[in-house]
Motif scaffolding. Structure first.
Motif, PDB file in Angstrom:
ATOM      1  N   VAL A  75      11.074  -4.500   1.089  1.00  0.00           N
ATOM      2  CA  VAL A  75      11.259  -3.009   1.430  1.00  0.00           C
ATOM      3  C   VAL A  75      10.356  -2.759   2.498  1.00  0.00           C
ATOM      4  O   VAL A  75       9.564  -3.453   2.726  1.00  0.00           O
ATOM      5  CB  VAL A  75      10.842  -2.183  -0.091  1.00  0.00           C
ATOM      6  CG1 VAL A  75      11.412  -2.501  -1.213  1.00  0.00           C
ATOM      7  CG2 VAL A  75       9.301  -2.490  -0.210  1.00  0.00           C
ATOM      8  N   PRO A  76      10.911  -1.671   3.052  1.00  0.00           N
ATOM      9  CA  PRO A  76      10.008  -1.220   4.399  1.00  0.00           C
ATOM     10  C   PRO A  76       8.455  -0.916   4.050  1.00  0.00           C
ATOM     11  O   PRO A  76       8.375  -0.372   2.990  1.00  0.00           O
ATOM     12  CB  PRO A  76      10.561  -0.102   4.826  1.00  0.00           C
ATOM     13  CG  PRO A  76      12.065   0.106   4.252  1.00  0.00           C
ATOM     14  CD  PRO A  76      12.183  -0.738   3.026  1.00  0.00           C
ATOM     15  N   ASP A  77       7.599  -1.306   5.074  1.00  0.00           N
ATOM     16  CA  ASP A  77       6.353  -1.210   4.676  1.00  0.00           C
ATOM     17  C   ASP A  77       5.719   0.044   4.486  1.00  0.00           C
ATOM     18  O   ASP A  77       6.255   0.914   5.067  1.00  0.00           O
ATOM     19  CB  ASP A  77       5.356  -1.886   5.941  1.00  0.00           C
ATOM     20  CG  ASP A  77       5.575  -3.233   5.962  1.00  0.00           C
ATOM     21  OD1 ASP A  77       5.638  -3.994   4.988  1.00  0.00           O
ATOM     22  OD2 ASP A  77       5.142  -3.860   7.068  1.00  0.00           O
ATOM     23  N   GLY A  78       4.978   0.405   3.540  1.00  0.00           N
ATOM     24  CA  GLY A  78       4.381   1.657   3.154  1.00  0.00           C
ATOM     25  C   GLY A  78       5.424   2.664   2.393  1.00  0.00           C
ATOM     26  O   GLY A  78       4.963   3.820   2.541  1.00  0.00           O
ATOM     27  N   GLU A  84       8.648   7.292   2.418  1.00  0.00           N
ATOM     28  CA  GLU A  84       7.116   7.295   2.952  1.00  0.00           C
ATOM     29  C   GLU A  84       6.576   8.646   2.810  1.00  0.00           C
ATOM     30  O   GLU A  84       6.839   9.691   3.787  1.00  0.00           O
ATOM     31  CB  GLU A  84       7.290   6.677   4.437  1.00  0.00           C
ATOM     32  CG  GLU A  84       5.984   6.471   4.787  1.00  0.00           C
ATOM     33  CD  GLU A  84       6.072   5.765   6.273  1.00  0.00           C
ATOM     34  OE1 GLU A  84       4.762   5.716   6.922  1.00  0.00           O
ATOM     35  OE2 GLU A  84       6.908   5.591   6.735  1.00  0.00           O
ATOM     36  N   GLY A  85       5.722   8.637   1.912  1.00  0.00           N
ATOM     37  CA  GLY A  85       5.562  10.199   1.433  1.00  0.00           C
ATOM     38  C   GLY A  85       6.613  11.005   0.944  1.00  0.00           C
ATOM     39  O   GLY A  85       7.111  10.574  -0.093  1.00  0.00           O
ATOM     40  N   SER A  86       6.753  12.155   1.789  1.00  0.00           N
ATOM     41  CA  SER A  86       7.919  12.889   1.202  1.00  0.00           C
ATOM     42  C   SER A  86       9.003  12.790   2.032  1.00  0.00           C
ATOM     43  O   SER A  86      10.109  13.528   1.393  1.00  0.00           O
ATOM     44  CB  SER A  86       7.250  14.364   1.164  1.00  0.00           C
ATOM     45  OG  SER A  86       7.271  14.922   2.370  1.00  0.00           O
ATOM     46  N   ARG A  87       9.123  11.926   2.792  1.00  0.00           N
ATOM     47  CA  ARG A  87      10.433  11.804   3.636  1.00  0.00           C
ATOM     48  C   ARG A  87      11.059  10.438   3.558  1.00  0.00           C
ATOM     49  O   ARG A  87      10.499   9.368   3.334  1.00  0.00           O
ATOM     50  CB  ARG A  87       9.950  11.968   5.238  1.00  0.00           C
ATOM     51  CG  ARG A  87       9.141  13.138   5.525  1.00  0.00           C
ATOM     52  CD  ARG A  87      10.125  14.248   5.871  1.00  0.00           C
ATOM     53  NE  ARG A  87       9.559  15.308   6.378  1.00  0.00           N
ATOM     54  CZ  ARG A  87      10.085  16.440   6.344  1.00  0.00           C
ATOM     55  NH1 ARG A  87      11.306  16.526   6.072  1.00  0.00           N
ATOM     56  NH2 ARG A  87       9.541  17.502   6.450  1.00  0.00           N
TER      57      ARG A  87
END
Length: 75
Positions: free
Chosen positions: A36-39, A63-66
């Motif tokens: 999966v993409p980092d973070g 990533e966070g809310s995005r």
């Protein structure tokens, strides 16, 4: 789910409007093992509602809310 309408960069609340009520309950091991993409934190959905059919898996990574990434993975 209108997967084509979902765009990276969208806020999670925007994306939620087109998602099914439930995520994929049992993600195949082969799908879960893919990097999966980092973070990011990812959610998984069936590409169709017929539980008896083989279906691809839609993966949405936030990533966070995005929304950072979206993928269609073989199910």
């Amino acid at each position: 789910m209108d997967f084509a309408a979902v765009r990276t960069g969208q806020d999670r609340a925007e994306v939620a409007r087109v998602l099914p009520e439930r995520q994929l309950r049992y993600v195949p091991d082969a799908v879960r093992a893919l990097p999966v993409p980092d973070g990011t934190v990812c959610e998984y959905y069936r590409s169709n509602g017929n539980l008896l059919d083989q279906a691809d898996v839609y993966r949405l990574c936030y990533e966070g809310s995005r929304l950072a990434a979206k993928d269609v993975l073989p199910g």
